[in-house]
Scaffold this motif. Structure first.
Motif, PDB file in Angstrom:
ATOM      1  N   GLY A  31       0.849  -1.125   0.015  1.00 16.90           N
ATOM      2  CA  GLY A  31       0.025   0.029  -0.071  1.00 16.90           C
ATOM      3  C   GLY A  31       0.770   1.235   0.190  1.00 16.90           C
ATOM      4  O   GLY A  31       0.241   2.274  -0.542  1.00 16.90           O
ATOM      5  N   SER A  32       2.154   1.352   0.366  1.00 18.01           N
ATOM      6  CA  SER A  32       2.940   2.288   0.454  1.00 18.01           C
ATOM      7  C   SER A  32       3.865   2.373  -0.973  1.00 18.01           C
ATOM      8  O   SER A  32       4.076   3.244  -1.570  1.00 18.01           O
ATOM      9  CB  SER A  32       4.088   2.229   1.606  1.00 18.01           C
TER      10      SER A  32
ATOM     11  N   SER B 156       6.971   4.477   4.080  1.00 23.22           N
ATOM     12  CA  SER B 156       6.170   3.235   4.744  1.00 23.22           C
ATOM     13  C   SER B 156       5.262   3.582   5.681  1.00 23.22           C
ATOM     14  O   SER B 156       5.679   4.317   6.869  1.00 23.22           O
ATOM     15  CB  SER B 156       7.486   2.420   5.249  1.00 23.22           C
TER      16      SER B 156
ATOM     17  N   SER C 142       3.668   2.273   8.204  1.00 20.76           N
ATOM     18  CA  SER C 142       3.980   1.661   9.593  1.00 20.76           C
ATOM     19  C   SER C 142       5.283   2.152  10.010  1.00 20.76           C
ATOM     20  O   SER C 142       5.745   2.274  11.021  1.00 20.76           O
ATOM     21  CB  SER C 142       3.948   0.402   9.667  1.00 20.76           C
TER      22      SER C 142
ATOM     23  N   THR D  40       8.585  -1.684   7.774  1.00 18.80           N
ATOM     24  CA  THR D  40       8.930  -2.392   6.701  1.00 18.80           C
ATOM     25  C   THR D  40      10.137  -2.863   6.297  1.00 18.80           C
ATOM     26  O   THR D  40      10.638  -2.049   5.960  1.00 18.80           O
ATOM     27  CB  THR D  40       7.887  -2.103   5.370  1.00 18.80           C
TER      28      THR D  40
ATOM     29  N   PRO E  22      -2.318   0.722   6.087  1.00 18.07           N
ATOM     30  CA  PRO E  22      -1.570   1.558   5.194  1.00 18.07           C
ATOM     31  C   PRO E  22      -2.001   1.759   3.761  1.00 18.07           C
ATOM     32  O   PRO E  22      -2.224   2.958   3.374  1.00 18.07           O
ATOM     33  CB  PRO E  22      -0.539   0.451   4.972  1.00 18.07           C
ATOM     34  N   ARG E  23      -2.823   0.965   3.320  1.00 16.76           N
ATOM     35  CA  ARG E  23      -3.566   1.080   1.674  1.00 16.76           C
ATOM     36  C   ARG E  23      -4.702   2.185   1.969  1.00 16.76           C
ATOM     37  O   ARG E  23      -4.795   2.816   1.082  1.00 16.76           O
ATOM     38  CB  ARG E  23      -4.269  -0.249   1.206  1.00 16.76           C
TER      39      ARG E  23
ATOM     40  N   GLU F 124      -6.508  -7.583  -0.972  1.00 17.23           N
ATOM     41  CA  GLU F 124      -6.343  -7.132   0.583  1.00 17.23           C
ATOM     42  C   GLU F 124      -7.699  -6.959   1.334  1.00 17.23           C
ATOM     43  O   GLU F 124      -7.876  -7.390   2.533  1.00 17.23           O
ATOM     44  CB  GLU F 124      -5.397  -6.109   0.770  1.00 17.23           C
TER      45      GLU F 124
ATOM     46  N   LYS G 180       5.306 -11.335   8.411  1.00 18.65           N
ATOM     47  CA  LYS G 180       6.504 -10.557   8.848  1.00 18.65           C
ATOM     48  C   LYS G 180       7.000 -10.923  10.035  1.00 18.65           C
ATOM     49  O   LYS G 180       8.081 -10.992  10.332  1.00 18.65           O
ATOM     50  CB  LYS G 180       5.830  -8.726   9.001  1.00 18.65           C
TER      51      LYS G 180
HETATM   52  O1  PA5 Z   1      -1.761  -2.364   2.682  1.00 22.87           O
HETATM   53  C1  PA5 Z   1      -1.085  -3.024   3.511  1.00 22.87           C
HETATM   54  O2  PA5 Z   1      -1.371  -3.180   4.791  1.00 22.87           O
HETATM   55  C2  PA5 Z   1       0.262  -3.616   3.095  1.00 22.87           C
HETATM   56  O3  PA5 Z   1       0.244  -3.616   1.639  1.00 22.87           O
HETATM   57  C3  PA5 Z   1       1.287  -2.711   3.419  1.00 22.87           C
HETATM   58  O4  PA5 Z   1       1.103  -1.485   2.731  1.00 22.87           O
HETATM   59  C4  PA5 Z   1       2.649  -3.256   3.238  1.00 22.87           C
HETATM   60  O5  PA5 Z   1       2.752  -4.363   4.003  1.00 22.87           O
HETATM   61  C5  PA5 Z   1       3.767  -2.409   3.560  1.00 22.87           C
HETATM   62  O6  PA5 Z   1       3.598  -1.902   4.831  1.00 22.87           O
HETATM   63  P1  PA5 Z   1       3.906  -0.187   5.242  1.00 22.87           P
HETATM   64  O7  PA5 Z   1       2.996   0.461   4.199  1.00 22.87           O
HETATM   65  O8  PA5 Z   1       3.662  -0.097   6.589  1.00 22.87           O
HETATM   66  O9  PA5 Z   1       5.259  -0.144   4.586  1.00 22.87           O
END
Ligand code: PA5
Length: 349
Positions: A58-59, A97, A99, A102, A148-149, A229, A331
């Motif tokens: 999502g990032s 990122s 969170s 990542t 995140p998304r 997702e 993870k």
């Molecule tokens: O949408 C999501 O939860 C994931 O695709 C995350 O974006 C992905 O795991 C990467 O994490 P982050 O966006 O915290 O870096």
């Protein structure tokens, strides 16, 4: 009929759906807030000709859109979604990122920290924010506490606001036009008049196959990821015209071709999609269109459309769009992740 659920008001009071729709309904405001955070980093006059963007999931898609915008301005922009970044000289590294934890993104960033490259981070918190505080690079903060998304507009706005301060001229974005399009997708618009609900009904009865071409690669990819997702739905994704020289032979009987379309679509692609529709039958091709005839607005509208489709599909499949069952768990049990975090924590002291 299950699809009647999409027009039942009480459905949108169920907790997972209520919150997910609230977040997606707030798209434009979140983007404006992101722009504000990016701009608050202050004006800098530096030459930016080569940009590397780091981010996953999502990032990562935020990086993809920002890179496409940069490329359209003649700037070399490369996105890396790996454990190690491509070698090279960059004027700016943008690490995204949500969170802030990542490992792929952080490990790639580590390669540059000792070289003193110019870095800017976009995050809600985590080790990325702490690295920024410790090492003195800029951190564009976005609101915390969401998945995140769902922070796509916040993070994209953050990057664009920051880039504006570097002198990148972004044309005026017509937010009213985007809001107008969004009204047609909201839950109070019934199945008969809502293209997102109609698409979700067709997708949930089929094997979805997303066919993209260059101009709609990113919205098509967003739809794939959001169906994965949010709706926990596996779907196929391929690029045309190449896919029409192989993939097409394997389309299953319940395959539904999902074709995002653009006003920038080349003539040859239009004719190719028309031919495909004649070959398979119109009922097996679902076209997704935005209403805007401007580059940026169209991309955002197609992203919004994808997000709403995934949420309506999650209702039809009876799954919670906010809960992920495997990504975080993987993870947790991935030794590579722990090793990278250990190295980072050493650096953080
Ligand atoms: O949408 C999501 O939860 C994931 O695709 C995350 O974006 C992905 O795991 C990467 O994490 P982050 O966006 O915290 O870096």
């Amino acid at each position: 009929m299950r699809h009647e659920l999409l027009d039942r008001e009480w459905m949108y009071r169920v907790e997972g759906y209520r919150r997910a729709f609230e977040l997606v309904d707030g798209y434009v405001d979140a983007f404006v807030e992101g722009l504000r955070s990016g701009r608050s980093m202050g004006v800098e006059r530096i030459d930016v000709n080569r940009v590397l963007l780091l981010g996953m999931g999502g990032s990562g898609i935020v990086c993809d859109v920002a890179a496409e915008i940069l490329s359209s301005k003649g700037i070399v922009a490369q996105v890396s979604k790996e454990y190690t970044a491509p070698p090279g000289e960059w004027d700016l590294i943008i690490a995204v990122s949500y969170s802030g934890n990542t490992s792929e993104t952080l490990n790639s960033l580590l390669q540059f920290l000792d070289r003193g490259d110019r870095v800017v981070a976009v995050t809600s918190d985590g080790r990325l924010a702490r690295l920024g505080e410790r090492l003195g690079f800029k951190v564009i903060r976005v609101r915390s506490g969401i998945q995140p998304r769902y922070a796509f507009p916040d993070m994209l706005g953050g990057i664009l606001g920051y880039l504006e301060n570097l002198g990148l001229d972004l044309e005026r974005i017509n937010l009213d036009e985007i809001r107008g399009f969004q009204e047609r997708l909201k839950r109070d618009k019934g199945v008969d008049e809502n293209p997102a609900k109609e698409a979700a009904i067709r997708i949930s009865k089929s094997h979805p196959i997303i066919y993209v071409y260059r101009e709609v690669r990113l919205p098509g990819y967003r739809l794939k990821c959001e169906l994965n997702e949010n709706a926990k739905l596996l779907c196929h994704y391929a690029e045309i015209p190449e896919a029409l020289h192989n993939d097409i032979e394997a389309i299953p009987r319940d395959g539904l071709i999902i074709a995002p379309r653009s006003f920038r679509e080349p003539y040859e692609i239009s004719k190719t999609i028309e031919a495909l529709s004649r070959l398979l039958g119109e009922r097996r091709v679902l076209e997704l269109r935005a209403s805007s005839k401007s580059y940026f607005e169209e991309i955002i509208e197609l992203f919004m459309l994808s997000d709403y489709i995934s949420l309506y599909t999650s209702i039809l499949r009876g799954v919670n769009p906010l809960i992920l069952h495997r990504i975080e768990r993987l993870k947790d049990i991935n030794a590579a992740y722990h090793e990278i975090k250990r190295r980072l924590d050493e650096k953080l002291g």
